[in-house]
Design a protein around this motif. Structure first.
Motif, PDB file in Angstrom:
ATOM      1  N   GLN A 226       8.263  -4.468   2.496  1.00 46.11           N
ATOM      2  CA  GLN A 226       6.823  -4.241   2.336  1.00 46.11           C
ATOM      3  C   GLN A 226       6.152  -4.091   3.699  1.00 46.11           C
ATOM      4  O   GLN A 226       5.299  -3.218   3.897  1.00 46.11           O
ATOM      5  N   LEU A 227       6.535  -4.933   4.656  1.00 47.57           N
ATOM      6  CA  LEU A 227       6.015  -4.803   6.015  1.00 47.57           C
ATOM      7  C   LEU A 227       6.363  -3.443   6.604  1.00 47.57           C
ATOM      8  O   LEU A 227       5.513  -2.761   7.195  1.00 47.57           O
ATOM      9  N   LEU A 228       7.599  -3.053   6.461  1.00 47.11           N
ATOM     10  CA  LEU A 228       8.056  -1.796   7.050  1.00 47.11           C
ATOM     11  C   LEU A 228       7.428  -0.597   6.353  1.00 47.11           C
ATOM     12  O   LEU A 228       7.173   0.432   6.993  1.00 47.11           O
ATOM     13  N   ALA A 229       7.164  -0.711   5.063  1.00 42.97           N
ATOM     14  CA  ALA A 229       6.599   0.414   4.322  1.00 42.97           C
ATOM     15  C   ALA A 229       5.217   0.782   4.863  1.00 42.97           C
ATOM     16  O   ALA A 229       4.879   1.974   4.996  1.00 42.97           O
ATOM     17  N   PHE A 230       4.399  -0.206   5.186  1.00 39.52           N
ATOM     18  CA  PHE A 230       3.077   0.091   5.734  1.00 39.52           C
ATOM     19  C   PHE A 230       3.200   0.745   7.105  1.00 39.52           C
ATOM     20  O   PHE A 230       2.491   1.716   7.417  1.00 39.52           O
ATOM     21  N   ALA A 231       4.100   0.223   7.933  1.00 39.66           N
ATOM     22  CA  ALA A 231       4.297   0.815   9.260  1.00 39.66           C
ATOM     23  C   ALA A 231       4.816   2.250   9.145  1.00 39.66           C
ATOM     24  O   ALA A 231       4.398   3.136   9.906  1.00 39.66           O
ATOM     25  N   ASP A 232       5.714   2.488   8.210  1.00 42.79           N
ATOM     26  CA  ASP A 232       6.220   3.849   7.994  1.00 42.79           C
ATOM     27  C   ASP A 232       5.095   4.782   7.551  1.00 42.79           C
ATOM     28  O   ASP A 232       5.035   5.947   7.965  1.00 42.79           O
ATOM     29  N   ALA A 233       4.198   4.281   6.702  1.00 46.70           N
ATOM     30  CA  ALA A 233       3.079   5.100   6.241  1.00 46.70           C
ATOM     31  C   ALA A 233       2.167   5.473   7.402  1.00 46.70           C
ATOM     32  O   ALA A 233       1.681   6.613   7.493  1.00 46.70           O
TER      33      ALA A 233
ATOM     34  N   VAL B 202       0.858  -1.186   0.000  1.00 52.98           N
ATOM     35  CA  VAL B 202       0.000   0.000   0.000  1.00 52.98           C
ATOM     36  C   VAL B 202       0.894   1.235   0.000  1.00 52.98           C
ATOM     37  O   VAL B 202       1.808   1.346   0.821  1.00 52.98           O
ATOM     38  N   ALA B 203       0.632   2.145  -0.906  1.00 52.47           N
ATOM     39  CA  ALA B 203       1.420   3.379  -0.974  1.00 52.47           C
ATOM     40  C   ALA B 203       1.021   4.322   0.152  1.00 52.47           C
ATOM     41  O   ALA B 203      -0.098   4.259   0.683  1.00 52.47           O
ATOM     42  N   ILE B 204       1.959   5.190   0.530  1.00 53.17           N
ATOM     43  CA  ILE B 204       1.695   6.153   1.603  1.00 53.17           C
ATOM     44  C   ILE B 204       0.482   7.014   1.258  1.00 53.17           C
ATOM     45  O   ILE B 204      -0.358   7.309   2.123  1.00 53.17           O
ATOM     46  N   GLU B 205       0.367   7.405   0.010  1.00 52.75           N
ATOM     47  CA  GLU B 205      -0.762   8.247  -0.404  1.00 52.75           C
ATOM     48  C   GLU B 205      -2.088   7.530  -0.171  1.00 52.75           C
ATOM     49  O   GLU B 205      -3.076   8.154   0.241  1.00 52.75           O
ATOM     50  N   GLU B 206      -2.109   6.219  -0.408  1.00 50.70           N
ATOM     51  CA  GLU B 206      -3.339   5.459  -0.182  1.00 50.70           C
ATOM     52  C   GLU B 206      -3.673   5.398   1.303  1.00 50.70           C
ATOM     53  O   GLU B 206      -4.839   5.495   1.686  1.00 50.70           O
TER      54      GLU B 206
ATOM     55  N   GLY C 222      18.920  -1.912  10.799  1.00 52.66           N
ATOM     56  CA  GLY C 222      18.762  -0.457  10.737  1.00 52.66           C
ATOM     57  C   GLY C 222      17.377  -0.047  10.269  1.00 52.66           C
ATOM     58  O   GLY C 222      16.767   0.886  10.815  1.00 52.66           O
ATOM     59  N   GLU C 223      16.855  -0.753   9.250  1.00 55.47           N
ATOM     60  CA  GLU C 223      15.524  -0.434   8.736  1.00 55.47           C
ATOM     61  C   GLU C 223      14.451  -0.692   9.791  1.00 55.47           C
ATOM     62  O   GLU C 223      13.542   0.131   9.996  1.00 55.47           O
ATOM     63  N   VAL C 224      14.534  -1.825  10.449  1.00 55.02           N
ATOM     64  CA  VAL C 224      13.532  -2.168  11.470  1.00 55.02           C
ATOM     65  C   VAL C 224      13.619  -1.205  12.644  1.00 55.02           C
ATOM     66  O   VAL C 224      12.601  -0.721  13.156  1.00 55.02           O
ATOM     67  N   SER C 225      14.821  -0.922  13.098  1.00 55.84           N
ATOM     68  CA  SER C 225      15.004  -0.005  14.224  1.00 55.84           C
ATOM     69  C   SER C 225      14.440   1.371  13.914  1.00 55.84           C
ATOM     70  O   SER C 225      13.797   2.000  14.765  1.00 55.84           O
ATOM     71  N   SER C 226      14.651   1.841  12.703  1.00 57.97           N
ATOM     72  CA  SER C 226      14.128   3.152  12.307  1.00 57.97           C
ATOM     73  C   SER C 226      12.602   3.175  12.337  1.00 57.97           C
ATOM     74  O   SER C 226      11.981   4.130  12.825  1.00 57.97           O
TER      75      SER C 226
ATOM     76  N   LYS D 136      -6.763  -3.018   8.320  1.00 58.37           N
ATOM     77  CA  LYS D 136      -5.420  -3.299   7.800  1.00 58.37           C
ATOM     78  C   LYS D 136      -4.377  -3.243   8.914  1.00 58.37           C
ATOM     79  O   LYS D 136      -3.440  -4.051   8.941  1.00 58.37           O
ATOM     80  N   MET D 137      -4.506  -2.267   9.817  1.00 59.85           N
ATOM     81  CA  MET D 137      -3.556  -2.165  10.925  1.00 59.85           C
ATOM     82  C   MET D 137      -3.677  -3.377  11.850  1.00 59.85           C
ATOM     83  O   MET D 137      -2.662  -3.909  12.329  1.00 59.85           O
ATOM     84  N   ARG D 138      -4.889  -3.815  12.105  1.00 55.68           N
ATOM     85  CA  ARG D 138      -5.103  -4.985  12.969  1.00 55.68           C
ATOM     86  C   ARG D 138      -4.501  -6.231  12.325  1.00 55.68           C
ATOM     87  O   ARG D 138      -3.825  -7.026  13.001  1.00 55.68           O
ATOM     88  N   ARG D 139      -4.742  -6.406  11.035  1.00 54.93           N
ATOM     89  CA  ARG D 139      -4.203  -7.578  10.350  1.00 54.93           C
ATOM     90  C   ARG D 139      -2.680  -7.535  10.293  1.00 54.93           C
ATOM     91  O   ARG D 139      -2.014  -8.570  10.412  1.00 54.93           O
ATOM     92  N   TRP D 140      -2.121  -6.354  10.095  1.00 60.59           N
ATOM     93  CA  TRP D 140      -0.662  -6.216  10.029  1.00 60.59           C
ATOM     94  C   TRP D 140      -0.036  -6.665  11.345  1.00 60.59           C
ATOM     95  O   TRP D 140       0.965  -7.401  11.345  1.00 60.59           O
ATOM     96  N   SER D 141      -0.589  -6.212  12.460  1.00 60.30           N
ATOM     97  CA  SER D 141      -0.018  -6.568  13.765  1.00 60.30           C
ATOM     98  C   SER D 141      -0.054  -8.069  13.990  1.00 60.30           C
ATOM     99  O   SER D 141       0.854  -8.637  14.610  1.00 60.30           O
TER     100      SER D 141
END
Length: 603
Positions: free
Chosen positions: A280-287, A216-220, A331-335, A232-237
């Motif tokens: 992909q996992l981290l991208a959703f969390a970053d968004a 999922v893109a940040i804009e979405e 580093g990516e996960v920690s960020s 989506k947040m519940r399923r991600w966790s």
């Protein structure tokens, strides 16, 4: 001359001996085939007939055996070529025979161009077989996940889940290892890696999608409706633990098995397989972290923080054999974990500002529980469920004020957070109470809301642990003070003015005296009018909790009924005209108080 000839190292006999020795050495060195040995013998014998004995029976036998081995090897190469050719043209051929043929070709490829060509011809078939085996788990994984994985389940995978869940079957894994071993021995490691990464990356992506994680893109995310985003947040966790501890762990084991002869290549392949999935996992969390901060997201964001922080050590251990990959992914996960934590802290801060700044000027009808009270206690309870995670998030901030720092010796960051939110709420409720003109209704409003807060804290073990029993005792005492304030504001005038004797003393205080002068008509009429007004107003007041409502009625009755009984016991000059209700009627009227439905007494 004879002495010099006898002692000279260059005598004819010595020279012949050296020639003979050299010839023997040459024959021994070049005896690699029967034809080569015979040619050498024939050539040397033309110089000296004595060289014929070099073709000893032993040397001849060895040369003959070597020649026979070469012939047999040529026959084996030819047979292997035929099997490879036949299997390449027919997909139904036995794979076992094909692998044996490849083994024979690999063994001879070092000194036979023909064998090397056969190996090269076998590689496309091996790559196709490998691709088929590596992709065959996708359908099995889809069936398994669709029947056993539910996004509404607890976030931790069941104890029965194995790291190989949804991965290759033992037979398929053994076949993959067999094919990979041939490709590695033949020097086709890069081709093996390319096929392996492509197939397993696709299979992993399918599995990740089945547990509800999509790209999922940040804009979405920013434009997404809350109901959709909440899901989506519940399923991600829930999914992040399954992905890391089941899917990625299974891929790690598979890489270790397939690339056991070349560990370095195995680490590279696993990093390539896992990269897209992890990012992909981290991208959703970053968004989520960079999207708008709302209280609705707070609970889900805390859940995402907890899930990702929980699997952070697992992710690092998966790349323990590859320092560069481990450093990158760690580093990516920690960020991302830090970004989620920062979002939680700022959202809580904005939550407090929202409570403090709530500026509606419309009082809640009947003194009921304010919506803000329910809202704060709802999210306070949700925060309390993540108290351990909240302690870590708030503890990482390192920006507690002096008062909080002093209290932190006996309170956790999460306890301080909840208490601060409750203090802000109660202060705002005191402000809201002043919107009511009736002092009795002000106390009913405060009592309703504080009782609700206390009950919610008592009913939630997590909240009670954070707030503490001392806080509960103090605020239960505050509820009693609001009750006393209500009784004083609403009933003191009735008891002290309308139910009194002509000498000015309250009828309630003289209830046991039967020789008192009778009450005057205007006093009875005054009580009737006052009670009518109280009945009209307080039947519209609402006390939601049945127990609290009953306690209030009892508190009023304990003061009103004895006073009215004493009042009636004094007698009256015009009882029929001025005394409008009996004690039983009065008790029945009291049952209508605090129901939130306005009623009227018609006398």
């Amino acid at each position: 001359m004879e002495r010099k000839s006898a002692s000279s190292p260059s005598s004819p006999d010595a020279g012949q001996e050296r020639v003979m020795a050299a010839a023997k050495h040459i024959v021994k060195s070049l005896a690699v085939s029967k034809n080569a040995a015979d040619d050498m013998m024939h050539f040397l014998s033309t110089f000296d007939p004595r060289l014929h004995p070099l073709s000893s029976p032993e040397t001849a036998d060895e040369a003959h055996r070597i020649g026979r081995d070469e012939e047999e090897e040529e026959e084996e190469i030819a047979a292997a070529e035929e099997v490879i050719r036949r299997c390449n043209s027919s997909s139904s051929s036995s794979m076992i025979d094909y692998l044996y043929a490849v083994d024979d070709s690999i063994a001879a490829s070092g000194h036979s161009a023909r064998a090397a060509a056969a190996v090269h011809a076998a590689m496309p078939r091996l790559e196709e077989e490998l691709r088929s085996l590596l992709s065959s788990s996708s359908s099995l994984r889809r069936l398994s996940l669709s029947s056993s994985v539910d996004a509404d389940e607890a976030a931790t995978p069941s104890a029965s889940s194995s790291p190989r869940h949804g991965a290759l079957s033992p037979d398929a894994a053994a076949s993959v290892r067999a094919v990979a071993d041939r490709m590695l021995r033949a020097g086709y490691g890069p081709e093996l890696a390319q096929v392996f990464v492509s197939a397993r990356r696709d299979a992993l992506a399918e599995s990740v999608a089945l547990v509800g994680v999509e790209a999922v893109a940040i804009e979405e995310v920013i434009k997404m409706e809350w109901s959709v985003l909440d899901q989506k947040m519940r399923r991600w966790s829930h999914a992040v633990r399954i992905v890391v501890r089941t899917f990625l762990a299974g891929e790690r084991l598979l890489c270790d098995e397939v690339f056991e002869p070349d560990e370095e290549l195995g680490h590279e392949c696993f990093a390539d397989v896992a990269r897209g999935c992890v990012l992909q996992l981290l991208a959703f969390a970053d968004a989520i972290a960079v999207s708008s901060r709302t209280v609705e997201k707070l609970y889900r964001t805390l859940g995402m923080y907890e899930a990702l922080a929980d699997v952070q050590p697992d992710i690092e251990s998966l790349f323990s054999g590859d320092a560069a990959a481990r450093e990158f992914f760690a580093g990516e996960v920690s960020s991302t974990v830090e970004q989620l934590g920062s979002t939680v802290r700022h959202t809580i801060e904005e939550f407090g500002h929202a409570i403090h700044g709530e500026a509606s000027r419309r009082p809640v009808h009947g003194g009921e529980i304010h919506p803000m009270t329910r809202y704060v206690l709802n999210y306070g309870g949700l925060l309390a469920e993540y108290r351990a995670t909240l302690d870590k998030v708030l503890g990482d901030a390192g920006d507690l004020d002096d008062e909080a720092a002093e209290a932190s010796s006996s309170s956790t960051p999460s306890a301080l957070c909840i208490r601060d939110l409750l203090t802000l709420l109660l202060d705002k409720l005191n402000e809201k109470a002043r919107l009511y003109d009736d002092a009795g209704l002000q106390n009913i409003f405060l009592m309703n809301n504080l009782y609700y807060v206390v009950q919610k804290v008592r009913e939630s073990p997590a909240l009670r642990e954070l707030v503490g029993d001392d806080w509960l005792r103090r605020h239960r005492g505050q509820i009693r003070q609001y009750e006393t304030g209500y009784l004083r504001a609403s009933w003191m005038a009735v008891l002290s003015t309308h139910l009194r004797r002509d000498d000015g003393s309250s009828a309630a205080r003289q209830a046991g005296t039967h020789r008192a002068p009778p009450a005057t008509g205007p006093s009875a009429k005054g009580f009737n009018a006052a009670f009518q007004e109280l009945y009209r107003a307080q039947t519209a007041w609402k006390v939601s909790d049945p127990q609290l409502r009953e306690e209030l009625r009892i508190a009023v009755s304990e003061r009103l009924i004895p006073a009215y009984r004493a009042f009636l016991g004094q007698g009256s000059r015009h009882p029929a005209r001025h005394v409008k209700c009996s004690l039983e009627d009065l008790e029945n009227y009291m049952l209508d108080f605090f129901e939130g439905v306005q009623k009227f007494v018609r006398w």
